[in-house]
Design a protein around this motif. Sequence first.
Motif, short mmCIF file in Angstrom:
data_model
loop_
_atom_site.label_atom_id
_atom_site.label_comp_id
_atom_site.label_asym_id
_atom_site.label_seq_id
_atom_site.Cartn_x
_atom_site.Cartn_y
_atom_site.Cartn_z
N ASP A 1 0.91 -1.10 0.04
CA ASP A 1 0.06 -0.03 0.07
C ASP A 1 0.73 1.23 0.17
O ASP A 1 1.11 2.03 1.03
N TYR B 1 -11.58 4.17 -5.20
CA TYR B 1 -11.31 2.92 -5.81
C TYR B 1 -11.39 1.86 -4.86
O TYR B 1 -12.21 0.69 -5.11
N SER B 2 -10.85 2.08 -3.79
CA SER B 2 -10.86 0.93 -2.70
C SER B 2 -11.95 0.62 -2.13
O SER B 2 -12.08 -0.44 -1.42
N LYS B 3 -12.91 1.41 -2.29
CA LYS B 3 -14.20 1.25 -1.84
C LYS B 3 -15.26 0.36 -2.77
O LYS B 3 -16.54 0.21 -2.48
N THR C 1 -15.19 -2.51 -3.68
CA THR C 1 -15.52 -3.98 -3.12
C THR C 1 -16.42 -4.06 -2.13
O THR C 1 -16.49 -3.06 -1.40
N SER D 1 -6.69 -4.67 -5.11
CA SER D 1 -7.25 -4.65 -4.02
C SER D 1 -7.19 -6.33 -3.30
O SER D 1 -7.85 -7.23 -3.65
N SER E 1 -11.12 -3.49 1.84
CA SER E 1 -9.88 -3.82 1.18
C SER E 1 -9.05 -3.04 1.19
O SER E 1 -9.13 -1.77 1.44
N THR E 2 -7.70 -3.33 1.16
CA THR E 2 -6.26 -2.49 0.89
C THR E 2 -5.88 -2.66 -0.56
O THR E 2 -5.44 -3.76 -0.90
N PRO E 3 -5.62 -1.61 -1.06
CA PRO E 3 -4.93 -1.65 -2.22
C PRO E 3 -3.35 -1.76 -2.34
O PRO E 3 -2.49 -1.29 -1.47
N ASP F 1 -8.44 6.17 -3.51
CA ASP F 1 -8.59 6.03 -2.37
C ASP F 1 -10.22 5.77 -2.33
O ASP F 1 -10.92 5.07 -1.53
#
Length: 226
Positions: A150, A205-207, A209, A163, A213-215, A203
């Motif tokens: 990350d 995009y990580s939502k 899913t 992710s 999640s952690t990119p 930040d």
Amino acid sequence: MFPKLKNRSRPLVGIAVTAAFLAAGSTPALAYGSERGAASPVAHERNSWRTTAVKYADARWAWSDWRGRPPHVKNGANQYDFQCAEFVARSLAAAGLLPGLNQDSPQSAYSLYKAQDGKIYNLLLISDLPGYRSLYNFLRDSGLGTDIGDKPDQAHPGDVVVSFERSGTGGPVHTGLITQAADGKSDPAVDAHNNARFHYPLDQYSKDTNEPSTPHILQISPTTGT
């Protein structure tokens, strides 16, 4: 609102198309190997492959079909027949990074991709699925991609973001292409499929899913090694 899928890569799509199409086509490709980070002079100095990968993604972020057949979708919409892993793989192939593939190769060529090490990978997958090697596996195994975790400040256009679930298996669940680096004021931007995204803040995009999640950034480094 558009429904969200539990698994962005929709792994069963890769299985279905394996039997539906015949593998075909090849394209000249930049060489790469296990010596990560040793970029070729052309790729390192001019980064022309990065520009090509981003141009492909920018032109096709709204496509619902890899051939470009309508309908094209709006931001945030699902793309059931052209999902996240395939979108990223085709962006890399357009840039000449996947030997034997080009941006117009059929889905079967991506789902039964024989890498230089002789292993078979399903590049339509990003999630772990028993008996299959995914796009993430290929990028790591081939040395084309280095997972630096990350670290969004180290992402460059043409790199890949994956992710990882923070719970459950902790495995990869979504992927996109970095299209713009961080500028000191904002995160890198991402183009992605399923949901359709264009220059979307990392930040946010990580939502995309269902689960937190952690990119992870995968730095893409073509090399002259084999």
